[in-house]
Design an enzyme around this catalytic site. Structure first.
Site, PDB file in Angstrom:
ATOM      1  CG  ASP A 175       1.372  37.612  -0.259  1.00  0.00           C
ATOM      2  OD1 ASP A 175       1.683  37.769  -1.444  1.00  0.00           O
ATOM      3  OD2 ASP A 175       0.345  38.097   0.231  1.00  0.00           O
TER       4      ASP A 175
ATOM      5  CG  ASP B 173      -9.371  38.803   5.251  1.00  0.00           C
ATOM      6  OD1 ASP B 173      -8.674  39.588   4.550  1.00  0.00           O
ATOM      7  OD2 ASP B 173      -8.933  37.720   5.686  1.00  0.00           O
TER       8      ASP B 173
ATOM      9  CG  HIS C 137      -5.669  39.868   3.397  1.00  0.00           C
ATOM     10  ND1 HIS C 137      -6.077  38.564   3.207  1.00  0.00           N
ATOM     11  CD2 HIS C 137      -5.536  40.380   2.145  1.00  0.00           C
ATOM     12  CE1 HIS C 137      -6.160  38.317   1.915  1.00  0.00           C
ATOM     13  NE2 HIS C 137      -5.838  39.390   1.252  1.00  0.00           N
TER      14      HIS C 137
ATOM     15  CD  GLU D 113      -5.993  36.089   5.763  1.00  0.00           C
ATOM     16  OE1 GLU D 113      -6.348  37.265   5.573  1.00  0.00           O
ATOM     17  OE2 GLU D 113      -6.322  35.166   5.001  1.00  0.00           O
TER      18      GLU D 113
HETATM   19  C1  F6R Z   1      -1.292  39.356  -2.747  1.00  0.00           C
HETATM   20  C2  F6R Z   1      -1.658  40.113  -1.559  1.00  0.00           C
HETATM   21  C3  F6R Z   1      -3.095  40.282  -1.179  1.00  0.00           C
HETATM   22  C4  F6R Z   1      -3.925  40.916  -2.290  1.00  0.00           C
HETATM   23  C5  F6R Z   1      -5.391  41.042  -1.861  1.00  0.00           C
HETATM   24  C6  F6R Z   1      -6.266  41.580  -2.988  1.00  0.00           C
HETATM   25  O1  F6R Z   1       0.119  39.334  -2.905  1.00  0.00           O
HETATM   26  O2  F6R Z   1      -0.801  40.569  -0.896  1.00  0.00           O
HETATM   27  O3  F6R Z   1      -3.167  41.063  -0.011  1.00  0.00           O
HETATM   28  O4  F6R Z   1      -3.407  42.183  -2.592  1.00  0.00           O
HETATM   29  O5  F6R Z   1      -5.873  39.793  -1.451  1.00  0.00           O
HETATM   30  O6  F6R Z   1      -6.339  40.643  -4.016  1.00  0.00           O
HETATM   31  P1  F6R Z   1      -7.085  40.986  -5.375  1.00  0.00           P
HETATM   32  O7  F6R Z   1      -6.307  42.094  -6.016  1.00  0.00           O
HETATM   33  O8  F6R Z   1      -7.018  39.716  -6.173  1.00  0.00           O
HETATM   34  O9  F6R Z   1      -8.461  41.407  -5.014  1.00  0.00           O
END
Ligand code: F6R
Length: 261
Positions: free
Chosen positions: A67, A136, A138, A143
């Site tokens: 992303d 959440d 994801h 989302e």
């Molecule tokens: C980022 C992504 C997100 C993160 C998730 C966890 O490229 O795809 O799904 O993996 O938000 O983020 P952290 O590791 O910062 O808790």
């Protein structure tokens, strides 16, 4: 789905890096799917160390990131391109042209998303997709209510995600509210998915995603549909699982030839 519980964060990170290392050495022309976020930072540090000290060769590897924020140029210090350059790409021998993130500055977003998917397909698909989980539930920026068959597209980020990542922008109001993300369907087409989760703050959502029903409200739960998903947890992230004894038993009794590390 295989759930591997490690004693602490360092061991969980180390196992993740070892699996990536082994897969790249087995297939040098590897297509690696990458995630950003705090969970992945130590994994990339360990891959850099393995490149420098143990000859892990990225010269034929191609990467696709999950992303990117809409509207952030690559030089913005919160863009995911910037993160990847800083954490990994600038320190290994991967040709920059082999590193691909969705382009959040694209003027024609549907065309950019279609091109991104076509480039993955042209390389024969992702061999191993690294994933984290958001508070959440994801994966990528899929989302709640993201279709399980969704493809790369633009998504509006939830309030929860803005609360999770907003502080990194200094003023949370500066965080973009949109991102381009691989779809859940795109992720599920990877040959293997490897989700790493560490820390007590993720324990509730981990239990919901892994042991709860498959639901587009918690897109990580869609990994239950994937025949080769591995989830690596530290004790803190595994704390709310009801069947952790069973997962440990399975891992401890796994035949040597089936072990990934
Ligand atoms: C980022 C992504 C997100 C993160 C998730 C966890 O490229 O795809 O799904 O993996 O938000 O983020 P952290 O590791 O910062 O808790």
């Amino acid at each position: 789905m295989e759930i591997i519980i490690q004693p602490d964060k360092a061991a969980a990170v180390d196992l993740t890096a070892r699996i990536v290392d082994r897969r790249i050495r087995e297939k040098p022309k590897f297509v690696l799917g990458l995630a950003t976020g705090r969970t992945m930072e130590p994994v990339y540090a360990e891959l850099v160390r393995r490149h420098r000290e143990e000859g892990l060769d990225f010269s034929q590897v191609h990467t696709f990131n999950l992303d990117e924020y809409v509207g952030l140029p690559p030089e913005h210090d919160q863009s995911y391109r910037y993160f990847m350059n800083q954490q990994l790409f600038d320190h290994i021998n991967i040709p920059p042209a082999n590193t691909r993130l969705p382009d959040g500055m694209a003027t024609d977003i549907p065309a950019e998303c279609a091109a991104f998917e076509a480039e993955i397909a042209a390389l024969g698909g992702v061999d191993l997709q690294l994933l984290g989980i958001g508070s959440d539930g994801h994966i990528g920026f899929n989302e709640p209510m993201s279709a399980i068959r969704s493809r790369t597209r633009i998504k509006t980020l939830t309030r929860e995600t803005v609360e999770q990542n907003g502080p990194l922008f200094g003023d949370p109001g500066l965080m973009p509210k949109h991102a381009l993300t691989m779809g859940v369907g795109t992720i599920l087409e990877s040959e293997q998915c490897l989700m790493l989760v560490t820390g007590a703050g993720k324990a509730d959502i981990v239990a919901e995603a892994l042991e709860g029903p498959i639901s587009s409200m918690v897109t990580a739960s869609a990994l239950q549909l994937h025949p080769r998903t591995v989830v690596i947890l530290d004790e803190a992230a595994a704390a709310k699982l009801t069947r952790s004894d069973y997962y440990r038993w399975t891992y401890d009794n796994k035949p040597a030839w089936q072990r990934l590390d």
